[in-house]
Scaffold this motif. Sequence first.
Motif, short mmCIF file in Angstrom:
data_model
loop_
_atom_site.label_atom_id
_atom_site.label_comp_id
_atom_site.label_asym_id
_atom_site.label_seq_id
_atom_site.Cartn_x
_atom_site.Cartn_y
_atom_site.Cartn_z
N THR A 161 0.83 -1.21 0.00
CA THR A 161 0.00 0.00 0.00
C THR A 161 0.86 1.25 0.00
O THR A 161 0.57 2.22 -0.72
CB THR A 161 -0.92 0.02 1.23
N LYS A 162 1.93 1.23 0.77
CA LYS A 162 2.83 2.38 0.82
C LYS A 162 3.48 2.63 -0.54
O LYS A 162 3.57 3.78 -0.99
CB LYS A 162 3.91 2.17 1.88
N VAL A 163 3.91 1.56 -1.18
CA VAL A 163 4.53 1.71 -2.51
C VAL A 163 3.52 2.29 -3.50
O VAL A 163 3.83 3.20 -4.27
CB VAL A 163 5.06 0.34 -3.02
N ARG A 178 9.44 15.97 -8.58
CA ARG A 178 8.43 15.49 -7.65
C ARG A 178 9.05 14.47 -6.69
O ARG A 178 9.86 13.64 -7.11
CB ARG A 178 7.28 14.81 -8.42
N ASN A 179 8.66 14.56 -5.44
CA ASN A 179 9.08 13.54 -4.49
C ASN A 179 7.94 13.24 -3.55
O ASN A 179 7.01 14.03 -3.40
CB ASN A 179 10.34 13.94 -3.73
N GLY A 180 8.00 12.08 -2.95
CA GLY A 180 6.94 11.68 -2.04
C GLY A 180 7.44 10.58 -1.12
O GLY A 180 8.43 9.91 -1.41
N GLY A 181 6.76 10.41 0.00
CA GLY A 181 7.15 9.37 0.93
C GLY A 181 5.98 8.90 1.78
O GLY A 181 5.02 9.64 2.00
N ASN A 182 6.10 7.67 2.23
CA ASN A 182 5.11 7.09 3.15
C ASN A 182 5.86 6.08 4.00
O ASN A 182 6.21 4.99 3.53
CB ASN A 182 3.98 6.43 2.38
N GLY A 183 6.15 6.45 5.24
CA GLY A 183 6.94 5.57 6.09
C GLY A 183 8.34 5.39 5.55
O GLY A 183 9.05 6.37 5.28
N ASN A 184 8.74 4.14 5.34
CA ASN A 184 10.09 3.86 4.85
C ASN A 184 10.15 3.78 3.32
O ASN A 184 11.17 3.37 2.76
CB ASN A 184 10.61 2.55 5.43
N VAL A 185 9.08 4.18 2.65
CA VAL A 185 9.06 4.19 1.18
C VAL A 185 9.23 5.62 0.69
O VAL A 185 8.49 6.52 1.09
CB VAL A 185 7.74 3.60 0.63
N GLN A 186 10.23 5.84 -0.16
CA GLN A 186 10.51 7.17 -0.70
C GLN A 186 10.56 7.10 -2.22
O GLN A 186 11.07 6.13 -2.79
CB GLN A 186 11.86 7.69 -0.17
N GLY A 187 10.04 8.13 -2.87
CA GLY A 187 10.04 8.15 -4.33
C GLY A 187 10.43 9.52 -4.86
O GLY A 187 10.26 10.54 -4.19
N ALA A 218 7.66 -4.54 -5.94
CA ALA A 218 9.06 -4.80 -5.63
C ALA A 218 9.56 -3.88 -4.51
O ALA A 218 8.94 -2.87 -4.20
CB ALA A 218 9.92 -4.60 -6.88
N GLN A 219 10.69 -4.24 -3.94
CA GLN A 219 11.31 -3.44 -2.89
C GLN A 219 12.22 -2.38 -3.51
O GLN A 219 13.42 -2.36 -3.29
CB GLN A 219 12.10 -4.34 -1.94
N GLY A 220 11.63 -1.54 -4.32
CA GLY A 220 12.39 -0.50 -4.98
C GLY A 220 12.53 -0.75 -6.47
O GLY A 220 12.38 -1.88 -6.95
N GLY A 221 12.79 0.30 -7.20
CA GLY A 221 12.98 0.17 -8.64
C GLY A 221 13.17 1.53 -9.27
O GLY A 221 12.99 2.57 -8.62
N TYR A 222 13.57 1.53 -10.54
CA TYR A 222 13.74 2.79 -11.25
C TYR A 222 13.51 2.60 -12.74
O TYR A 222 13.66 1.50 -13.29
CB TYR A 222 15.13 3.39 -11.02
N VAL A 223 13.09 3.68 -13.38
CA VAL A 223 12.91 3.73 -14.83
C VAL A 223 13.56 5.02 -15.31
O VAL A 223 13.18 6.12 -14.88
CB VAL A 223 11.42 3.72 -15.23
N TYR A 224 14.55 4.89 -16.17
CA TYR A 224 15.22 6.06 -16.74
C TYR A 224 14.92 6.13 -18.24
O TYR A 224 15.30 5.23 -19.00
CB TYR A 224 16.73 5.96 -16.54
N LEU A 225 14.20 7.18 -18.63
CA LEU A 225 14.01 7.48 -20.03
C LEU A 225 15.01 8.56 -20.41
O LEU A 225 15.66 9.16 -19.55
CB LEU A 225 12.57 7.96 -20.28
#
Length: 299
Positions: A161-163, A178-187, A218-225
Amino acid sequence: MLKTKTTSLLCFCLIAVILMNPSSSSPTDNYIYAVCSPAKFSPSSGYETNLNSLLSSFVTSTAQSRYANFTVPTGKPEPTVTVYGLYQCRGDLDPTACSTCVSSAVAQVGTLCSNSYSGFLQLENCLIRYDNKSFLGVQDKTLILNKCGQAMEFNDQDALTKVSDVIGSLGSGDGPYRNGGNGNVQGVAQCSGDLSTSQCQDCLSDAIGRLKSDCGMAQGGYVYLSKCYARFSVGGSHARQTPGPNFGHEGEKDNKDDNGVGKTLAIIIGIVTLIILLVVFLSFLGKRCRKLQDEKWCK
């Protein structure tokens, strides 16, 4: 003979210390990728002179802005010598951190993209890009790289749910950073500063959409265009998923394990090496002492 063996042991000890130093095994820890053109310019050419001027402008401009683009020389483009470029720092970096990152990128790109007409170096906190053809203001959503961390458990609804919330906040946000967070999830998500508002939104929507569909469990990830990126981490897992220093260089992607595994192996190898050297050294001293004792030199 004793001097030769002692010197050899000291050399081996020095190698072991180097192996135990994680920074020596990964000198560019925040490296993400580099893309360089196969076409090369001649050393000491007019293009090289203008490129050096461009890179210097990157570094000196970071005190005033996290983003800037340049055309060198200014005025009417000259096809064989004109170079176009930009740098950009993460949207929340202070001027000192931005300058440090861009300076590091400028120092690395000369080696990674030696004499290449175009170079694109992405570090975790900044990027620099240059080309002999203008790319400024041109939309480009080419996928450069993406990766997802270890899959989460299906019953870990809290983490899932946090992700979902964090990725959703990136998608519903506005602006180029843009950045955002919920508990130990950061984006975090960001588009290149040369894009228009609509182009930026278009690029980020694509990157964030891919991130959600590919790495949403997943426990983290990234997409680079090419002109934007989106990434998230769960408990700092993103740092362990950063690609190695060869990922994306010259268009090739390595499939090696992350830098954290490499550092751990280097430490283990270093410790084992030191133990072996200690055993050899003590054995050598024992033999030497016994020999001297036989000669009545050791009491």
